[in-house]
Design an enzyme around this catalytic site. Sequence first.
Site, PDB file in Angstrom:
ATOM      1  N   ASN A  41      -1.114 -67.565  14.222  1.00 45.72           N
ATOM      2  CA  ASN A  41      -2.251 -66.911  14.464  1.00 45.72           C
ATOM      3  C   ASN A  41      -3.070 -67.110  14.118  1.00 45.72           C
ATOM      4  OD1 ASN A  41      -0.710 -65.483  12.738  1.00 45.72           O
ATOM      5  ND2 ASN A  41      -1.730 -63.521  13.437  1.00 45.72           N
ATOM      6  N   GLU A  43      -7.086 -65.362  13.029  1.00 45.79           N
ATOM      7  CA  GLU A  43      -7.734 -63.789  13.935  1.00 45.79           C
ATOM      8  C   GLU A  43      -9.397 -64.270  13.375  1.00 45.79           C
ATOM      9  OE1 GLU A  43      -6.240 -61.005  11.760  1.00 45.79           O
ATOM     10  OE2 GLU A  43      -4.606 -60.861  13.243  1.00 45.79           O
ATOM     11  N   CYS A  52      -3.138 -66.355  19.314  1.00 44.44           N
ATOM     12  CA  CYS A  52      -1.855 -66.655  18.691  1.00 44.44           C
ATOM     13  C   CYS A  52      -1.728 -67.777  18.516  1.00 44.44           C
ATOM     14  CB  CYS A  52      -1.180 -65.565  20.165  1.00 44.44           C
ATOM     15  SG  CYS A  52      -1.525 -63.808  20.568  1.00 44.44           S
ATOM     16  N   GLU A  54       1.592 -69.059  19.906  1.00 45.84           N
ATOM     17  CA  GLU A  54       2.059 -69.695  20.908  1.00 45.84           C
ATOM     18  C   GLU A  54       1.167 -70.331  20.879  1.00 45.84           C
ATOM     19  OE1 GLU A  54       2.384 -66.964  19.827  1.00 45.84           O
ATOM     20  OE2 GLU A  54       4.392 -65.213  20.901  1.00 45.84           O
ATOM     21  N   CYS A  85       3.203 -62.309  23.858  1.00 50.49           N
ATOM     22  CA  CYS A  85       2.242 -61.874  24.486  1.00 50.49           C
ATOM     23  C   CYS A  85       2.076 -61.913  26.104  1.00 50.49           C
ATOM     24  CB  CYS A  85       0.104 -61.320  23.869  1.00 50.49           C
ATOM     25  SG  CYS A  85      -0.613 -62.389  23.392  1.00 50.49           S
ATOM     26  N   CYS A  88      -0.029 -64.932  25.774  1.00 50.47           N
ATOM     27  CA  CYS A  88       1.082 -65.887  25.898  1.00 50.47           C
ATOM     28  C   CYS A  88       1.964 -66.422  26.501  1.00 50.47           C
ATOM     29  CB  CYS A  88       1.117 -66.023  24.360  1.00 50.47           C
ATOM     30  SG  CYS A  88       0.121 -65.725  22.953  1.00 50.47           S
TER      31      CYS A  88
HETATM   32  N1  THU Z   1       0.043 -62.225  17.991  1.00 46.18           N
HETATM   33  C1  THU Z   1       0.246 -63.935  18.315  1.00 46.18           C
HETATM   34  O1  THU Z   1      -0.213 -63.797  17.078  1.00 46.18           O
HETATM   35  N2  THU Z   1       1.606 -62.892  18.730  1.00 46.18           N
HETATM   36  C2  THU Z   1       1.836 -62.430  20.132  1.00 46.18           C
HETATM   37  O2  THU Z   1       3.128 -63.140  20.164  1.00 46.18           O
HETATM   38  C3  THU Z   1       1.743 -61.193  19.641  1.00 46.18           C
HETATM   39  C4  THU Z   1       0.586 -61.003  18.420  1.00 46.18           C
HETATM   40  C5  THU Z   1      -1.054 -62.266  16.517  1.00 46.18           C
HETATM   41  C6  THU Z   1      -2.623 -62.081  17.429  1.00 46.18           C
HETATM   42  C7  THU Z   1      -2.718 -61.490  16.170  1.00 46.18           C
HETATM   43  O3  THU Z   1      -3.444 -61.751  14.848  1.00 46.18           O
HETATM   44  C8  THU Z   1      -1.775 -60.470  15.665  1.00 46.18           C
HETATM   45  O4  THU Z   1      -0.590 -60.832  15.964  1.00 46.18           O
HETATM   46  C9  THU Z   1      -1.622 -59.022  15.659  1.00 46.18           C
HETATM   47  O5  THU Z   1      -2.246 -58.705  16.777  1.00 46.18           O
END
Ligand code: THU
Length: 132
Positions: A41, A43, A52, A54, A85, A88
């Site tokens: 991920n 941000e 994310c 995935e 999520c 994704c």
């Molecule tokens: N996140 C992912 O990378 N994958 C997921 O399946 C759920 C959430 C990340 C997004 C954000 O950077 C952090 O996790 C918290 O939500």
Amino acid sequence: MDDTLYEEAVKVRENAYSPYSNFKVGAVLLSKSGIIFTGCNVENSSYGLTSCAERNAIFSAVTAGEQEFSKLVVVGDTEDVTVPCGACLQVMAEFFDAETEILLANTAGLKKTYKFSELLPVSFNLGDDRNV
Ligand code: THU
């Protein structure tokens, strides 16, 4: 094979850029042709721009010319396994089959295997040949 992919996901998770949530996620995607793609991920201070793990793995694979996948591994530091999520899952629906294997895990080594249709039984689609 699953253990190797899991270890790769644990490793790429360390590259996550997540200063806002402090939650790191690693993803490993195996193409049907046998190539491994990774994602973490990333941000942004404008939170909604966060991408994310995935989706980053999937987009990296598609960028490299791969669109068919046999397995996805996701790992995060959750008590139970880390579940993708909804956004994704919708992106996965574009490329995955109902049977595509999804290995969800946590950093403690807990692993649970699903087929994609168990995580997203139905999804948005245009419902006609605009999809092809
Ligand atoms: N996140 C992912 O990378 N994958 C997921 O399946 C759920 C959430 C990340 C997004 C954000 O950077 C952090 O996790 C918290 O939500």
